[in-house]
Write an enzyme that holds these catalytic residues in place. Sequence first.
Site, PDB file in Angstrom:
ATOM      1  CB  SER A  71      -0.872   0.042   1.256  1.00 34.00           C
ATOM      2  OG  SER A  71      -1.665  -1.078   1.353  1.00 34.00           O
ATOM      3  N   GLY A  72       2.163   1.120   0.034  1.00 35.66           N
ATOM      4  CA  GLY A  72       3.017   2.312   0.112  1.00 35.66           C
ATOM      5  C   GLY A  72       3.736   2.393   1.457  1.00 35.66           C
ATOM      6  CB  THR A  73       4.674  -0.315   3.843  1.00 33.95           C
ATOM      7  OG1 THR A  73       3.516  -1.001   3.416  1.00 33.95           O
ATOM      8  CG2 THR A  73       4.878  -0.446   5.321  1.00 33.95           C
ATOM      9  CB  THR A  74       8.773   1.163   0.985  1.00 36.44           C
ATOM     10  OG1 THR A  74       8.406  -0.217   0.908  1.00 36.44           O
ATOM     11  CG2 THR A  74      10.270   1.313   0.978  1.00 36.44           C
ATOM     12  CD1 TRP A  75       7.076   8.024  -0.170  1.00 32.08           C
ATOM     13  CD2 TRP A  75       5.057   7.632  -1.050  1.00 32.08           C
ATOM     14  NE1 TRP A  75       6.645   9.184  -0.774  1.00 32.08           N
ATOM     15  CE2 TRP A  75       5.414   8.957  -1.317  1.00 32.08           C
ATOM     16  CE3 TRP A  75       3.834   7.151  -1.518  1.00 32.08           C
ATOM     17  CZ2 TRP A  75       4.566   9.821  -2.029  1.00 32.08           C
ATOM     18  CZ3 TRP A  75       2.995   8.007  -2.224  1.00 32.08           C
ATOM     19  CH2 TRP A  75       3.368   9.328  -2.485  1.00 32.08           C
ATOM     20  CG  HIS A 135       2.320  -5.542   6.780  1.00 34.65           C
ATOM     21  ND1 HIS A 135       2.178  -4.287   6.227  1.00 34.65           N
ATOM     22  CD2 HIS A 135       3.343  -6.121   6.105  1.00 34.65           C
ATOM     23  CE1 HIS A 135       3.092  -4.128   5.274  1.00 34.65           C
ATOM     24  NE2 HIS A 135       3.807  -5.217   5.185  1.00 34.65           N
ATOM     25  CE1 TYR A 223       2.100   4.415  -3.130  1.00 37.58           C
ATOM     26  CE2 TYR A 223       0.709   5.005  -4.992  1.00 37.58           C
ATOM     27  CZ  TYR A 223       1.931   4.608  -4.494  1.00 37.58           C
ATOM     28  OH  TYR A 223       2.989   4.401  -5.352  1.00 37.58           O
TER      29      TYR A 223
HETATM   30  P1  A3P Z   1       3.715  -0.696  -7.401  1.00 39.28           P
HETATM   31  O1  A3P Z   1       3.885  -2.161  -7.312  1.00 39.28           O
HETATM   32  O2  A3P Z   1       2.346  -0.304  -7.856  1.00 39.28           O
HETATM   33  O3  A3P Z   1       4.776  -0.023  -8.180  1.00 39.28           O
HETATM   34  P2  A3P Z   1       4.883  -1.373  -0.025  1.00 39.28           P
HETATM   35  O4  A3P Z   1       5.955  -0.377   0.273  1.00 39.28           O
HETATM   36  O5  A3P Z   1       3.737  -1.318   0.947  1.00 39.28           O
HETATM   37  O6  A3P Z   1       5.433  -2.720  -0.226  1.00 39.28           O
HETATM   38  O7  A3P Z   1       4.210  -0.925  -1.396  1.00 39.28           O
HETATM   39  C1  A3P Z   1       4.868  -1.105  -2.595  1.00 39.28           C
HETATM   40  C2  A3P Z   1       4.314  -0.161  -3.629  1.00 39.28           C
HETATM   41  O8  A3P Z   1       4.718   1.173  -3.309  1.00 39.28           O
HETATM   42  C3  A3P Z   1       4.858  -0.473  -4.998  1.00 39.28           C
HETATM   43  O9  A3P Z   1       3.821  -0.100  -5.914  1.00 39.28           O
HETATM   44  C4  A3P Z   1       6.066   0.452  -5.058  1.00 39.28           C
HETATM   45  O10 A3P Z   1       6.521   0.707  -6.362  1.00 39.28           O
HETATM   46  C5  A3P Z   1       5.511   1.690  -4.390  1.00 39.28           C
HETATM   47  N1  A3P Z   1       6.538   2.562  -3.827  1.00 39.28           N
HETATM   48  C6  A3P Z   1       7.720   2.194  -3.276  1.00 39.28           C
HETATM   49  N2  A3P Z   1       8.403   3.282  -2.887  1.00 39.28           N
HETATM   50  C7  A3P Z   1       7.645   4.349  -3.200  1.00 39.28           C
HETATM   51  C8  A3P Z   1       7.841   5.769  -3.044  1.00 39.28           C
HETATM   52  N3  A3P Z   1       8.944   6.267  -2.520  1.00 39.28           N
HETATM   53  N4  A3P Z   1       6.847   6.572  -3.482  1.00 39.28           N
HETATM   54  C9  A3P Z   1       5.725   6.071  -4.017  1.00 39.28           C
HETATM   55  N5  A3P Z   1       5.496   4.756  -4.184  1.00 39.28           N
HETATM   56  C10 A3P Z   1       6.441   3.896  -3.785  1.00 39.28           C
END
Ligand code: A3P
Length: 327
Positions: A71-75, A135, A223
């Site tokens: 869902s954008g966890t890393t971000w 999570h 997101y």
């Molecule tokens: P996509 O597979 O649609 O590209 P999580 O971090 O929860 O695992 O989510 C992964 C999703 O967030 C992936 O989406 C990834 O590319 C996207 N993502 C990772 N880093 C990001 C960032 N800095 N900004 C926006 N989206 C990001």
Amino acid sequence: MAPTLEEQQKLTDECTELPLSLPKEKGWRTLHLYQFQGFWCQSAEIQSIMSFQKHFQANDTDIVVASIPKSGTTWLKALAFAVSNRHRFVPNSKSHPLLNSNPHDLVPFLEYKLYANNQLPDLTNISEPRLFGTHIPFASLGNSIQNSDAKIVYICRNPLDTFVSSWHFLNKVKPESGSPISMEEAFDMYCKGIVGFGPFWDHMLGYWKESLLRPNKVLFLKYEDMKEDGAFQLKKLAKFLGFPFTLEEERGGVVENIAKLCCFENMKKLEVNKIGSSIGNFENKNLFRKAEVGDWVNYLSPKMVERLSKVIEERLGGSGLGFEVFP
Ligand code: A3P
């Protein structure tokens, strides 16, 4: 107080036996998923979640970044780290930790890292605010986090995109020996709620309802909103975490510097995010794919869209948690 060896062994035995009595389904990768405390997860996760629930003591200054996978966890971890540590680490400095460490190392997962593999982490020496990721659904976070003043930031993403992202990710990280799961099969499971930490609707609703009841406790971010208006969402995040930007910082471009540091394009190209594995043995490079809103149009058939839209309407309609399916 640290648990005795006997206590630890007892918990290990309980964790080993428990999955045998739980509802079980074929997982998306090779491992089975078990329905534990109302959500689906793997047996190793059950063990670390039980250990976390038993031993973790929240501090009032803690920050917990919560999400359902992909869902954008890393971000959000990167943003929360950069915002809350900006007085220690200037966002546009050449030696910022986010340039040399993956966000999952700076904001470790409670269940995948700290309490994984039977470990009991020593969290006493981490500088404040301590940042953790999880999570785990809200209902299973335990009293310590729920009833302290620890802050929770949740990131939610359109389920259509989350599904597509999950499918790509799990096919990339599956063991060599495993056969790939077809999109159709994974989609069917997703619509039935069978996905890690799902059903997704229960996961979202747990945090969503809490954010309405206790807006100072849980901040619910989307997101798509962050993609659309990063600066606004970043200011909201900073204020919620108790580190609002001053006018001087805003004028000095600090908000933009943090957004730039954590943006997809920057994070994806960093060497540290191309190598190594910060979550178990998942390679960091697979955490960065496309980061596009509405990428589902390239993968889902009209029938699939109709089915998942119906699930979203049935499960989330009326909650106030709306998704624009059509971008
Ligand atoms: P996509 O597979 O649609 O590209 P999580 O971090 O929860 O695992 O989510 C992964 C999703 O967030 C992936 O989406 C990834 O590319 C996207 N993502 C990772 N880093 C990001 C960032 N800095 N900004 C926006 N989206 C990001």
